[in-house]
Design a protein around this motif. Structure first.
Motif, PDB file in Angstrom:
ATOM      1  N   ASN A 140      -3.492   2.959   3.755  1.00 52.78           N
ATOM      2  CA  ASN A 140      -3.389   1.661   4.324  1.00 52.78           C
ATOM      3  C   ASN A 140      -4.552   0.864   4.455  1.00 52.78           C
ATOM      4  OD1 ASN A 140      -3.951   3.722   6.408  1.00 52.78           O
ATOM      5  ND2 ASN A 140      -3.861   1.809   8.109  1.00 52.78           N
ATOM      6  N   ARG A 141      -4.378  -0.344   4.209  1.00 54.53           N
ATOM      7  CA  ARG A 141      -5.423  -1.222   3.991  1.00 54.53           C
ATOM      8  C   ARG A 141      -5.685  -1.951   5.247  1.00 54.53           C
ATOM      9  NH1 ARG A 141      -5.577  -3.273  -2.333  1.00 54.53           N
ATOM     10  NH2 ARG A 141      -3.858  -2.082  -2.661  1.00 54.53           N
ATOM     11  N   CYS A 142      -4.818  -1.941   6.207  1.00 53.21           N
ATOM     12  CA  CYS A 142      -4.952  -2.538   7.529  1.00 53.21           C
ATOM     13  C   CYS A 142      -4.201  -1.744   8.468  1.00 53.21           C
ATOM     14  CB  CYS A 142      -4.714  -3.878   7.411  1.00 53.21           C
ATOM     15  SG  CYS A 142      -2.874  -4.387   7.259  1.00 53.21           S
ATOM     16  N   ASN A 143      -4.554  -2.131   9.736  1.00 54.70           N
ATOM     17  CA  ASN A 143      -3.520  -1.542  10.820  1.00 54.70           C
ATOM     18  C   ASN A 143      -2.183  -1.667  10.829  1.00 54.70           C
ATOM     19  OD1 ASN A 143      -3.854   0.241  13.127  1.00 54.70           O
ATOM     20  ND2 ASN A 143      -3.246  -1.629  14.407  1.00 54.70           N
ATOM     21  N   ARG A 144      -1.711  -2.981  10.424  1.00 55.32           N
ATOM     22  CA  ARG A 144      -0.223  -3.181  10.275  1.00 55.32           C
ATOM     23  C   ARG A 144       0.537  -2.036   9.823  1.00 55.32           C
ATOM     24  NH1 ARG A 144       0.969  -8.897   8.399  1.00 55.32           N
ATOM     25  NH2 ARG A 144      -0.586  -8.280   6.742  1.00 55.32           N
ATOM     26  N   CYS A 150       0.894  -1.220  -0.167  1.00 58.23           N
ATOM     27  CA  CYS A 150       0.044   0.035  -0.110  1.00 58.23           C
ATOM     28  C   CYS A 150       0.876   1.216  -0.074  1.00 58.23           C
ATOM     29  CB  CYS A 150      -0.888  -0.201   1.116  1.00 58.23           C
ATOM     30  SG  CYS A 150      -2.237  -1.355   1.106  1.00 58.23           S
TER      31      CYS A 150
END
Ligand code: SF4
Lengths: 420, 121
Positions: B32-36, B14
């Motif tokens: 960002n596609r996720c919290n990581r 991302c």
């Protein structure tokens, strides 16, 4: 001539050979032999000193040597025989191996089953046809990696790297850390061929330019390389006149792809896949010659060593079954074919009675698509690209629903997938 | 100021956009596609770290060099200093994988360790 009889002979002591031998031994083959031409085990991993190996298998970011060492240590705890500095000259279709080393001369090894695990080699400049003279200073990226990481020589002070595959990117960082200047990485595709992570950590971290849709069209220098001329390319990869640019450098590294080391496979007479350049195999990893199996980069070039180990374990355990005459003949044989936006699929043939992990590569990048295996199973993929191998496992229960005698793997749009 | 960070945590890569304030604080973080990805980009902005992998000279081994690594990532800005330090090192074969070559390397709280066994040659 020394003669040996073994149950399973594994040719190659790199990651594929190590995992195959261990699996064959665990699978009950009593006499397992690894034949390696180098003076130590581990193969190419020994020169890949960077980290990032083993994320799937060990849930850790190991360096290449660390990944290899874990398998080497395991082999040492078994009674697997290892012949080092031994070069295999020929494999016959009757499963006899002719090899040679300086201690014993010629060896004739009769094996009940053979696992081909010789790995791959780099494409060279000849295969690329860069015109110009032949000055010193032009290396394949892997050769340069060996010089720097194993032998301790720096190939030059100012380098250009052709090809943005992972080895090229890794070498850009390695040269920079060792004090050389990397002027640019030149890539013919409109995007980096290697992992984004390597673009960030190997190029961006050090301010190394990545020049896309361009290639090296000429090399300059008499004895030693003095400069290269690069140019932008059009859609057909033809240099665009007027875009030429000359970059001074004493070193050109070529990172332009790998191909399976198929000389022995060819000599044995196994059928090759013209796309992968490796043998065709069935779901037990057996080639077209009974009792000869193949795995790892000799079969098709992988991007993750974790997948090599997994595939090799499969080959090794089926090779053991074959050697012990416990491998049942398949009741049905189904051909696997590459459909829309799929370049190749391994294995090439399945029997439908054992679980199969399919490995494949796409032809071109696509977003938001569905990977479909014969209409039997499909998974959503947010992003597919040729440099990232895809894999999917099908169980015998699912496979047995197949009618007809071919199984086609395709990349389709979510809409199309929904209609099935 | 706008800053772009490519997330390297997973292959989706991302493109994360950060809006940075005057005191270097993160005002917003998107893409960002996720919290990581958020965790990664925040760390990458405030204190980027890298694992160093290189070689050191070895006496009496089957090879002239021993591959080594830091057992934890170190601040990105320390890579150069770390390379200069490893260039001064020499060890004696045999060596076992995991052997600590330098403890508390450059006072960074990480160890420099051997990446493989290296027999005498
Ligand atoms: S933000 Fe999440 S999904 Fe995107 S690359 Fe990072 S880890 Fe992957």
């Amino acid at each position: 001539m020394r003669k040996m009889d073994v149950d399973v002979a594994v040719i190659g002591g790199g990651p594929a050979g190590l995992a195959a031998a261990l699996a064959a031994r665990r699978g009950g083959a009593a006499k397992v032999l690894i034949i390696e031409r180098n003076h130590e085990l581990g193969g190419i991993l020994q020169q890949c000193i960077h980290h990032g190996f083993g994320l799937h298998r060990f849930k850790a970011e190991l360096t290449g040597p660390e990944y290899a060492q874990r398998f080497i240590n395991e082999v040492r705890e078994t009674d697997i025989d290892v012949l080092l500095e031994t070069m295999v000259l020929e494999v016959s279709n009757q499963r006899t191996i002719y090899a040679v080393n300086s201690r014993e001369g010629m060896l004739e090894i009769s094996a009940k089953a053979i696992v081909l695990a010789m790995g791959c080699r780099e494409r060279t400049r000849g295969a690329l046809r860069i015109p110009g003279r032949r000055p010193a200073g032009i290396f394949s990226a892997g050769t340069a990696q060996r010089y720097i990481n194993i032998d301790g020589y720096i190939p030059g002070k100012k380098a250009v790297i052709l090809g943005s595959g992972d080895i090229g990117l890794i070498m850009a960082r390695r040269l920079t850390l060792e004090g050389a200047k990397v002027e640019a990485v030149v890539e013919i595709l409109p995007y980096a061929a290697g992992l984004a992570r390597n673009v960030v950590q190997c190029l961006e971290d050090f301010g190394i330019p990545l020049i896309l849709q361009s290639t090296v069209i000429e090399v300059h220098g008499d004895e030693r390389l003095e400069a290269v001329t690069i140019a932008q390319v059009d859609e057909q990869w033809k240099p665009i006149p007027g875009t030429e640019r000359t970059i001074e450098c004493d070193t050109l590294l070529l990172s332009v792809g790998l191909i399976p080391e198929n000389e022995l496979s060819n000599g044995a007479g196994v059928q090759l896949d013209p796309i992968t350049n490796g043998p065709k195999v069935d779901d037990t990893m057996m080639t077209s010659i009974p009792g000869i199996f193949a795995c790892g980069n000799v079969l098709h070039v992988h991007d993750l060593v974790d997948n090599v180990s997994k595939e090799a374990e499969r080959a090794g355990s089926f090779a053991a079954q074959y050697a012990l005459q416990q491998l049942p003949a398949a009741a049905r044989r189904v051909k696997v074919t590459a459909g829309e936006n799929i370049r190749y699929v391994v294995p090439h043939e399945v029997s439908l009675d054992i679980p199969v992990e399919f490995f494949m590569r796409v032809q071109k990048p696509q977003e938001d698509v569905v990977l479909d295996v014969g209409g039997l199973r499909s998974v959503k993929e947010q992003f597919v690209k040729p440099s990232e191998m895809l894999n999917i496992t099908l169980t015998p229960e699912v496979l047995s629903q197949l009618s007809g005698d071919t199984l086609t793997v395709r990349i389709v749009s979510p809409k199309e997938a929904g209609r099935q | 100021m706008i800053k772009h960070i490519t997330c390297t945590v997973c292959p989706l890569s991302c493109e994360i956009t950060l809006e940075i304030g005057e005191n270097n604080e993160i005002i917003s973080l998107t893409g960002n596609r996720c919290n990581r990805g958020k965790v990664y980009a925040t760390k990458e902005h405030t204190a980027p770290e890298r694992t160093l992998t290189t070689t050191v000279r070895v006496r009496g081994g089957v090879h002239p060099l021993l591959p080594v690594r830091t057992d934890q990532p170190i601040p990105k800005g320390k890579l150069k200093e770390a390379m200069l330090a490893t260039a001064q090192l020499e060890v004696e074969a045999p060596v076992k994988m995991g052997t600590v070559i330098v403890e508390n390397f450059l006072d960074l709280g990480v160890n420099l360790v051997a990446s493989r066994d290296l027999e005498r040659g």
